[in-house]
Design a protein around this motif. Sequence first.
Motif, mmCIF file in Angstrom:
data_model
loop_
_atom_site.group_PDB
_atom_site.id
_atom_site.type_symbol
_atom_site.label_atom_id
_atom_site.label_comp_id
_atom_site.label_asym_id
_atom_site.label_seq_id
_atom_site.Cartn_x
_atom_site.Cartn_y
_atom_site.Cartn_z
ATOM 1 N N MET B 1 29.303 42.465 49.947
ATOM 2 C CA MET B 1 30.626 42.908 49.252
ATOM 3 C C MET B 1 30.497 42.117 47.647
ATOM 4 O O MET B 1 29.956 40.937 47.806
ATOM 5 N N ALA B 2 30.821 42.679 46.890
ATOM 6 C CA ALA B 2 30.877 42.377 45.485
ATOM 7 C C ALA B 2 31.807 41.103 45.097
ATOM 8 O O ALA B 2 32.781 41.165 45.919
ATOM 9 N N VAL B 3 31.214 40.232 44.344
ATOM 10 C CA VAL B 3 32.315 38.963 44.191
ATOM 11 C C VAL B 3 33.343 39.458 43.322
ATOM 12 O O VAL B 3 33.112 40.152 42.341
ATOM 13 N N GLN B 4 34.520 38.978 43.635
ATOM 14 C CA GLN B 4 35.849 39.513 42.820
ATOM 15 C C GLN B 4 35.756 38.479 41.650
ATOM 16 O O GLN B 4 35.430 37.345 41.845
ATOM 17 N N ALA B 5 36.188 39.203 40.280
ATOM 18 C CA ALA B 5 36.342 38.131 39.351
ATOM 19 C C ALA B 5 37.648 37.534 39.284
ATOM 20 O O ALA B 5 38.513 37.890 40.262
ATOM 21 N N PHE B 6 37.991 36.440 38.606
ATOM 22 C CA PHE B 6 39.301 35.837 38.532
ATOM 23 C C PHE B 6 40.419 36.742 38.466
ATOM 24 O O PHE B 6 41.381 36.774 39.003
ATOM 25 N N GLN B 7 40.044 37.622 37.446
ATOM 26 C CA GLN B 7 41.291 38.581 37.022
ATOM 27 C C GLN B 7 41.495 39.448 37.826
ATOM 28 O O GLN B 7 42.670 40.103 37.927
ATOM 29 N N ASP B 8 40.532 39.942 38.921
ATOM 30 C CA ASP B 8 40.900 40.950 40.024
ATOM 31 C C ASP B 8 41.867 40.507 40.960
ATOM 32 O O ASP B 8 42.418 41.438 41.813
ATOM 33 N N CYS B 9 42.106 38.857 40.878
ATOM 34 C CA CYS B 9 43.025 38.602 41.920
ATOM 35 C C CYS B 9 44.555 38.258 41.292
ATOM 36 O O CYS B 9 45.175 37.763 42.076
ATOM 37 N N TYR B 10 44.777 38.481 39.996
ATOM 38 C CA TYR B 10 45.935 38.292 39.320
ATOM 39 C C TYR B 10 46.945 39.130 39.931
ATOM 40 O O TYR B 10 46.696 40.311 40.204
ATOM 41 N N PRO B 11 48.195 38.691 40.326
ATOM 42 C CA PRO B 11 49.194 39.703 41.042
ATOM 43 C C PRO B 11 49.411 40.780 39.947
ATOM 44 O O PRO B 11 49.291 40.498 38.665
ATOM 45 N N GLU B 12 49.809 41.982 40.495
ATOM 46 C CA GLU B 12 49.976 43.281 39.675
ATOM 47 C C GLU B 12 50.891 43.148 38.346
ATOM 48 O O GLU B 12 50.370 43.406 37.429
#
Lengths: 156, 156
Positions: B1-12
């Motif tokens: 699984m690709a590592v998520q960037a910090f910004q991929d976890c920001y609430p919508e």
Amino acid sequence: MAVQAFQDCYPENVAHCYGCGRLNTHGHQIKTYWEKEETITRFRPEAFHTAIPGYVYGGLIASLIDCHGTGTAAAAMYRSEGREMDSEPPFRFVTGSLHVDFLKPTPLSGELEIRGRVKEIKGRKVIVEATVYAEGVATARGEVVAIQMTENFLRG
Amino acid sequence: MAVQAFQDCYPENVAHCYGCGRLNTHGHQIKTYWEKEETITRFRPEAFHTAIPGYVYGGLIASLIDCHGTGTAAAAMYRSEGREMDSEPPFRFVTGSLHVDFLKPTPLSGELEIRGRVKEIKGRKVIVEATVYAEGVATARGEVVAIQMTENFLRG
């Protein structure tokens, strides 16, 4: 005759800056003018220049302060020599350092006004203070240390 | 699984920032990751992101440092609590102040690397230092004072 903005007088080879170059068709093309001892830039952000929804992106605010600062520095240097901005030899400044204090969120609701003031001129260095206003309220305050480009760099 | 960037976890609802929001289709959409104790963002400027021809626009550099800083602040706060970035409640930071020293002109010749480090975590405030590298050479150094958004603001 319309009053020329500082940036309208930049030599062609250094008029491509994304923030203030009149020849950068993708850029912000800011225009700055004297108003007595202050310098003024007015800029209307696009809807996508957002930080959190409804507020202006801080990076844009920093960019506006930056280019407002280098423009003010050049204008101040011409003024200190009693010369017009389209006279030779040209002055053009780059940014040595940039500081921005974000006082409060800047509403994305219309035109921003950036007001600058020269704090110090010392040799090839000009320090400019700038405040960003939205709907008449100061939302960010910045300081730019601008450094005069050498003749060689300027001539490319 | 690709590592998520910090910004991929920001609430919508807070993922629309021009610098780092994955939902801002006009923006830079930077992606930041941990590399041991440092955080890293890699970004390739466009040809029109120019200052003086051949060099990167300082406003873009300031913008990258800014969003790298707020992203690093959030990641650091999760890490200090031993939590994953996609766990609840979310952390999201805004910029209190931004300082950039431009050490030398940044060549517009490829990918930039921004490396950050947490200097201090104190209550809701995180101070992040960041350095910008072009072709392996440090060309700018910055500091971001990031402030944790309140739950109310975050929930919109």
